[in-house]
Design a protein around this motif. Sequence first.
Motif, PDB file in Angstrom:
ATOM      1  N   ARG A 319      -8.936  83.758 -45.098  1.00 23.77           N
ATOM      2  CA  ARG A 319      -9.390  82.903 -46.206  1.00 23.77           C
ATOM      3  C   ARG A 319      -8.271  82.827 -47.238  1.00 23.77           C
ATOM      4  N   ASN A 320      -8.279  81.783 -48.034  1.00 24.39           N
ATOM      5  CA  ASN A 320      -7.252  81.637 -49.058  1.00 24.39           C
ATOM      6  C   ASN A 320      -7.317  82.783 -50.061  1.00 24.39           C
ATOM      7  N   GLN A 321      -6.195  83.426 -50.291  1.00 22.61           N
ATOM      8  CA  GLN A 321      -6.116  84.569 -51.202  1.00 22.61           C
ATOM      9  C   GLN A 321      -5.317  84.248 -52.466  1.00 22.61           C
ATOM     10  N   LEU A 322      -4.847  83.029 -52.600  1.00 20.56           N
ATOM     11  CA  LEU A 322      -3.954  82.707 -53.713  1.00 20.56           C
ATOM     12  C   LEU A 322      -4.701  82.476 -55.019  1.00 20.56           C
ATOM     13  N   ALA A 326      -0.808  79.868 -57.989  1.00 20.78           N
ATOM     14  CA  ALA A 326       0.046  79.866 -56.801  1.00 20.78           C
ATOM     15  C   ALA A 326      -0.376  78.837 -55.762  1.00 20.78           C
ATOM     16  N   TYR A 327      -1.509  78.166 -55.990  1.00 22.34           N
ATOM     17  CA  TYR A 327      -2.040  77.201 -55.015  1.00 22.34           C
ATOM     18  C   TYR A 327      -1.656  75.775 -55.410  1.00 22.34           C
ATOM     19  N   PRO A 333       2.466  70.675 -44.463  1.00 19.10           N
ATOM     20  CA  PRO A 333       1.649  69.676 -45.144  1.00 19.10           C
ATOM     21  C   PRO A 333       0.850  70.273 -46.292  1.00 19.10           C
ATOM     22  N   GLY A 334       0.330  69.410 -47.162  1.00 22.39           N
ATOM     23  CA  GLY A 334      -0.369  69.864 -48.359  1.00 22.39           C
ATOM     24  C   GLY A 334      -1.759  70.403 -48.068  1.00 22.39           C
ATOM     25  N   GLY A 335      -2.420  70.814 -49.148  1.00 24.32           N
ATOM     26  CA  GLY A 335      -3.804  71.246 -49.037  1.00 24.32           C
ATOM     27  C   GLY A 335      -4.007  72.628 -48.456  1.00 24.32           C
ATOM     28  N   ARG A 336      -2.935  73.433 -48.444  1.00 23.04           N
ATOM     29  CA  ARG A 336      -3.054  74.751 -47.817  1.00 23.04           C
ATOM     30  C   ARG A 336      -2.850  75.869 -48.833  1.00 23.04           C
ATOM     31  N   GLY A 337      -3.647  76.897 -48.685  1.00 16.86           N
ATOM     32  CA  GLY A 337      -3.430  78.139 -49.399  1.00 16.86           C
ATOM     33  C   GLY A 337      -2.823  79.151 -48.454  1.00 16.86           C
TER      34      GLY A 337
END
Length: 405
Positions: A319-322, A326-327, A333-337
């Motif tokens: 899961r995204n931890q940022l 930092a996000y 590509p974009g939209g990623r943590g």
Amino acid sequence: MISRLLLLPLFYTLLSGATEGRLPSAHPSEVGMSAEALKKIDEVVTRKFIEGKQLAGASVLVARKGKVVHFGTYGMRDRAQNSPMERDTIVRMYSMTKAVISVAAMMLVEEGRLELDAPISKYVPKVNAMKVGTVPAEKEMTLRDILRHTAGFPNNVTVDRLYRQAGLPPLASSTLREMTERLNHIPLRSEPGTKWYYSFGTDALAHLVEVGSGKTIDVFLEERIFKPLGMTDTAFYCPKNKWERFSLVYDRSLNPVTAPQPGTSGPFSFEKPPKFLSGGGGLVSTGIDYMRFCLMLSGLGEFNNVRLLKRSTVKEMTRNQLPDSAYPISRPPGGRGFGLGFAVRVEKIDSEPSSIGEYEWLGGAGTEFWISPRDELTVITLSQALPMRDLGATVKPLVYKALTE
């Protein structure tokens, strides 16, 4: 019509025979995929990359619901010797090593030997006076910061250069312990925990695994990950008895080139174990081996009745931890943590098919993997090219189009 009807059983027989005992397999229709649509991968990869002379050789593996439904190999691993790319061809994984080291670290977190939010000076006391530029850092970085690339570290090339300028041995001449204990000489780019920057941090993480386990990273990986998962061709070098299976690396003109040493600079043959066992990029492996590793991840920590991690740990890692500061990550590509070792799809974008929660990473010589928990998909694309081509991006929409349920 007769030839078409014969193709599907033949595909299933070939796949099962080739992977028997190494990878679980199924006919695509058994797991909600179209065999006819998956054949499009072969057509496109062959036409665009092999016949189009973008790549010497490539492999594509697709699994759904824990079963491999497509394993295509294309072109040559050695053009001069006319040696084809095969299922057991060994390739340089480079930064796909990071996922393996991240799993190793989280195994030790589960065992209480490492703590996610403890300062790393708890494990490496000499790393206790880092600076952001020329100003003392306000807080120490943690294991979590290193795993999600918010430690503030620069990249490997910068670290190697700074060590040389300080009169210290280069990375290639250092052990992981020596490299990590000198980190006070490296100015950070930002305060730990505030910004995302893809760095050499996983090399330091590999040493933390050594500290937590009391074993060198190569021994720990062999005993705790490779052997249990049956990853028989994965290591920090390619031994002589496997050398004929080792793919060459090719440039844009399909001329063979010498691959760089993982984690540092200069050429490297991979014929013997290096002194610097790069946790950020040092492993060689095969499609079969790495798929076994990925199926462990998609199985939430378990593969073939072997459990390496708790289900909850894998969910936490992916899961995204940022923090908001930092996000998103700065790499397209974009939209990623970023989770604890993987880029994680947080938002859908128009430029490529994807699924929320999909996690992934790649290696600089043309290796990529992505796993979609929502769609129960696991995909690996392999080549050996500098610079890497868009093999993964080309294959991805074809995989999604092959879903029937």
